[in-house]
Scaffold this motif. Structure first.
Motif, mmCIF file in Angstrom:
data_model
loop_
_atom_site.group_PDB
_atom_site.id
_atom_site.type_symbol
_atom_site.label_atom_id
_atom_site.label_comp_id
_atom_site.label_asym_id
_atom_site.label_seq_id
_atom_site.Cartn_x
_atom_site.Cartn_y
_atom_site.Cartn_z
ATOM 1 N N LEU A 269 101.911 45.978 5.982
ATOM 2 C CA LEU A 269 100.994 46.699 5.107
ATOM 3 C C LEU A 269 101.289 48.188 5.207
ATOM 4 O O LEU A 269 101.466 48.718 6.310
ATOM 5 N N ALA B 50 100.693 52.143 5.520
ATOM 6 C CA ALA B 50 99.716 52.874 6.330
ATOM 7 C C ALA B 50 98.472 53.238 5.524
ATOM 8 O O ALA B 50 97.348 53.147 6.037
ATOM 9 N N LYS C 215 96.263 50.095 5.233
ATOM 10 C CA LYS C 215 95.651 49.786 6.534
ATOM 11 C C LYS C 215 94.515 50.757 6.839
ATOM 12 O O LYS C 215 93.462 50.355 7.322
ATOM 13 N N LYS D 55 90.627 49.852 7.370
ATOM 14 C CA LYS D 55 90.001 50.226 8.645
ATOM 15 C C LYS D 55 88.773 51.100 8.417
ATOM 16 O O LYS D 55 87.761 50.953 9.114
ATOM 17 N N SER E 214 93.062 44.171 9.566
ATOM 18 C CA SER E 214 93.987 43.489 8.653
ATOM 19 C C SER E 214 95.131 42.864 9.430
ATOM 20 O O SER E 214 95.583 43.387 10.441
ATOM 21 N N ASP E 215 95.583 41.713 8.932
ATOM 22 C CA ASP E 215 96.654 40.985 9.596
ATOM 23 C C ASP E 215 97.591 40.395 8.543
ATOM 24 O O ASP E 215 97.271 39.372 7.940
#
Length: 134
Positions: free
Chosen positions: A90, A92, A95, A99, A105-106
């Motif tokens: 993903l 930055a 992410k 966040k 997230s995975d």
């Protein structure tokens, strides 16, 4: 998962949406099976339901492409991102946006994401999935 309804003007195509949560029974051939239905294309599995997602493995993983996930963040602790046949990291910016909404997230292949989603859903976890069709 598009819904067709007769009207005085012919067939009406409605946005794909299943208003509940359900495990994925099968995937492949460009789509998914769940809740005795099938859907061609990608899916967002969110607390608000299962939504058709205009996304494929060649498209960028941008904040805008995940807008519906961010808008539904209140019921999501973990987002599994099925990135297609191969793992794609993903960006930055994405992410950070997830966040900021409290979402871990995975990213993983779509097959791995489907299997993990089904397990976490069965455990009644606050999980969501963004699944690119394979």
């Amino acid at each position: 998962m598009s819904s067709f309804a007769p009207s005085g003007k012919g067939i009406v195509v409605r946005q794909a949406h299943f208003p509940g949560r359900a495990p994925i029974d099968a995937y492949g051939n460009g789509g998914f099976r769940f809740a005795d239905m099938s859907h061609r294309g990608s899916l967002l599995m969110l607390p608000s339901g299962i939504h058709g997602w205009e996304m494929d493995a060649d498209m960028p993983l941008t904040v805008e492409n995940f807008r519906r996930v961010l808008d539904d963040a209140a019921g999501i602790e973990v987002l599994l991102v099925g990135t297609g046949p191969q793992l794609r990291p993903l960006p930055a910016e994405l992410k950070a946006a997830l966040k900021a909404k409290g979402i871990a997230s995975d990213p993983m292949s779509t097959g791995a994401a489907v299997r993990t989603y089904n397990i976490m859903l069965a455990e009644q976890r606050a999980v969501a999935a963004a699944l690119i069709a394979v």
